[in-house]
Design a protein around this motif. Structure first.
Motif: not given
Length: 576
Positions: A119-128, A411-427
């Motif tokens: 019922a509230v915002v937060g997603g992975a942050y709230l779950y962790a 240049v920016l694309s080289h560091i994509l997916s880091v947060g997504t992969l680690t965040g999903y692992s925490v979830v």
């Protein structure tokens, strides 16, 4: 089942809050006690008075599905496909399948947590925050937010390029639009800086739409998403008649390792289900609709991605695919100019929705942290009549605009997916941890603390083995070493299965706990090991900076008052 509430106990010990730390040991003790704070489950009798800054519940199931599809279809098909295919060849299809398989496991975990705390915002942050502690939640937020900011900037650049391409179809604009307006950008310092004017302008326009209200932005997303899905289906059927199967051979010209690396790149294209989870506070029936929206949007996107990859690599040899606009260029090479123009229109619609939903999710995450005190309270403000977090929305628009206006997408694309992969692992780990907490609460076991620590250690071992296996594979090490790492991960998973007890959650239940979440963690971190070295450095440096920010600001402001803010679960009628 519907009456439980997730509550953050905001009461400081009076001596801790009234006296500033006076010694290193006191500072460390205060930091540690603050970092380990977590949201807890409380009795149904608790009610919230936190209504002034509440968002408006206007999103139905169809809206949630369109948010998920809108967030995903665009970046993967219209931008990343051509870039990855040039390295992975026709094997880019397998890259999307692997990334999609990892995301299905993650989506099952997200669906359970969205049903438990809907019922509230937060997603992975709230779950962790609920399953682990405050510092872990803050680290998850930081890693995810950088991915979202970079993703928004790169998509805005691609959108600007497609808009210019459409304008150049008219003779008046053809070859008269300078590169610094939107086609690539004017480069400085060897390409490290690249000035692009149109991308920030597009970001500003979408930010205005989002600030006006969830109703207006949902209508725009629905129209644009319907347009691009129809065009994608047309592309698949029209392109199927132009496929030359000889273009699929060799299927993985540079080896399977490039296919795995491609999977880490396209992983970001599936983050639509994460956007659905962050729509919790604006969903009409969150406990029922969120799990369906998460899994349904992911499966729709996976089917469309695979179909387009097969058609694209079958029409044109992978070496000749255009990196900036692969689909439009492929159909142009076949003399299908009308389809090419239609694809460009679909690309504009697709990238617009991806960008729109990405900015929407970012603002809701900032809203959650502002409410909890981990960020300044200005991020927690919600407009009284528009019911949108205007300050958070403007902030994310400014950050993405600066990145899109000044930096090269490559240049920016080289560091994509880091947060997504680690965040999903925490979830995924959160699913297991909350099942332990449920069982411990019902049994009131005196041994729970040591059992919980043992379980967390097993989860860390699984993650470490996933990274070791991925790194050994990347370095072409002996398969014996990889087998050892896999066996250790299996033993840790067995310990989780046989030495822990698990409660059945309310609402949607992820099947095969703890096996499915542990496989998800292993696979996510395996993909993490395939990222570029720059991405690893980004993870380490950002983690250090995040801990420093928390030590300087977060630990002192996270619970500034004696109020209790209640995070509602769905009411009983939403579960029926």
């Amino acid at each position: 089942m519907g009456g439980e509430n997730v509550v953050e106990d905001r009461r400081y010990n009076s001596s801790t809050s009234s006296n500033s730390p006076s010694s290193p040991s006191t500072c460390l003790s205060h930091f540690w006690s603050s970092a380990l704070r977590a949201k807890t489950l409380t009795s149904p009798s608790v009610r919230s008075t936190h209504n002034g800054d509440a968002l408006l519940r206007r999103l139905g199931l169809f809206d949630l599905l369109l948010i998920g599809v809108g967030a995903s279809i665009g970046a993967g098909i219209f931008v990343i496909t051509g870039t990855v295919a040039r390295d992975a060849g026709p094997g880019v299809t397998v890259s999307f399948i692997l990334a999609g398989a990892a995301c299905v496991l993650n989506a099952l975990c997200y669906a359970e947590l969205a049903s438990r705390i809907p019922a509230v915002v937060g997603g992975a942050y709230l779950y962790a925050y609920t399953a682990f502690n405050e510092l872990t939640a803050f680290l998850v937020f930081a890693q995810l937010m950088v991915d979202y900011h970079i993703g928004a900037a790169s998509i805005a650049r691609s959108l600007a390029s497609y808009v210019v391409s459409l304008l150049e179809l008219f003779p008046f604009f053809k070859e008269n639009i300078p590169s610094w307006i939107g086609h690539g950008g004017e480069e400085f310092f060897g390409g490290a800086l690249s000035i692009n004017i149109l991308a920030p302008i597009l970001l500003a326009l979408l930010t205005v739409v989002l600030c006006r209200g969830i109703g207006e932005s949902s209508i725009l997303n629905s129209c644009m998403t319907a347009t691009k899905v129809v065009i994608v289906i047309i592309v698949i059927f029209a392109g199927a008649f132009e496929v030359d199967v000889s273009n699929w051979s060799p299927f993985a010209p540079n080896g399977f390792k490039e296919v795995l690396t491609g999977a880490t790149v396209v992983f970001f294209a599936y983050v639509g289900f994460d956007a659905v989870a962050n729509s919790a506070e604006e969903s009409k029936r969150p406990q029922r609709d969120l799990p369906i929206g998460i899994l349904g949007s992911l499966l729709i996107c996976a089917a469309l991605y695979i179909g387009v990859c097969l058609v694209l690599t079958g029409m044109v040899p992978y070496k000749f695919l255009d990196e900036d606009a692969p689909l439009a260029a492929a159909f142009s090479s076949k003399g299908m100019k009308f389809i090419s123009i239609l694809i460009s229109i679909g690309a504009v619609a697709g990238l617009t929705t991806t960008l729109l939903v990405g900015l929407y999710v970012q603002s809701r995450l900032y809203l959650g942290l502002g409410r909890d005190g981990l960020l300044p309270s200005i991020f927690a403000k919600v407009h009284r009549t528009r019911h949108t977090p205007v300050h958070s929305q403007v902030w994310v628009g400014i950050v993405a605009g600066v990145l899109a206006g000044l930096f090269n997408v490559h240049v920016l694309s080289h560091i994509l997916s880091v947060g997504t992969l680690t965040g999903y692992s925490v979830v995924s780990a959160c699913v297991i941890s909350l099942r332990w907490k449920d069982k411990a609460a019902s049994q009131v076991s005196s041994r729970w603390t040591s059992t919980w620590r043992e379980g967390v250690l097993c989860l860390v071992i699984v993650a470490a083995c996933g990274f070791s296996t991925g790194l050994l594979y990347r370095l072409n090490a002996s398969s014996i070493f990889m087998l050892v790492a896999v066996v250790i991960a299996v033993l840790a998973s067995a310990a989780l299965f046989f030495r822990q007890t698990y409660a059945d959650p309310p609402g949607f239940s992820c099947p095969g706990v703890p096996i499915v979440p542990t496989i998800s963690i292993f696979f996510n971190i395996f993909l993490f090991a395939q990222l570029h070295y720059e991405a690893w450095w980004r993870f380490v440096i950002l983690s250090i900076v995040t801990v420093a920010v928390y030590a300087i600001y977060g630990q002192y402001h996270a619970d500034p008052s004696s109020e209790t803010i209640v995070y509602h679960r769905a009411p009983p009628e939403d579960t029926q």
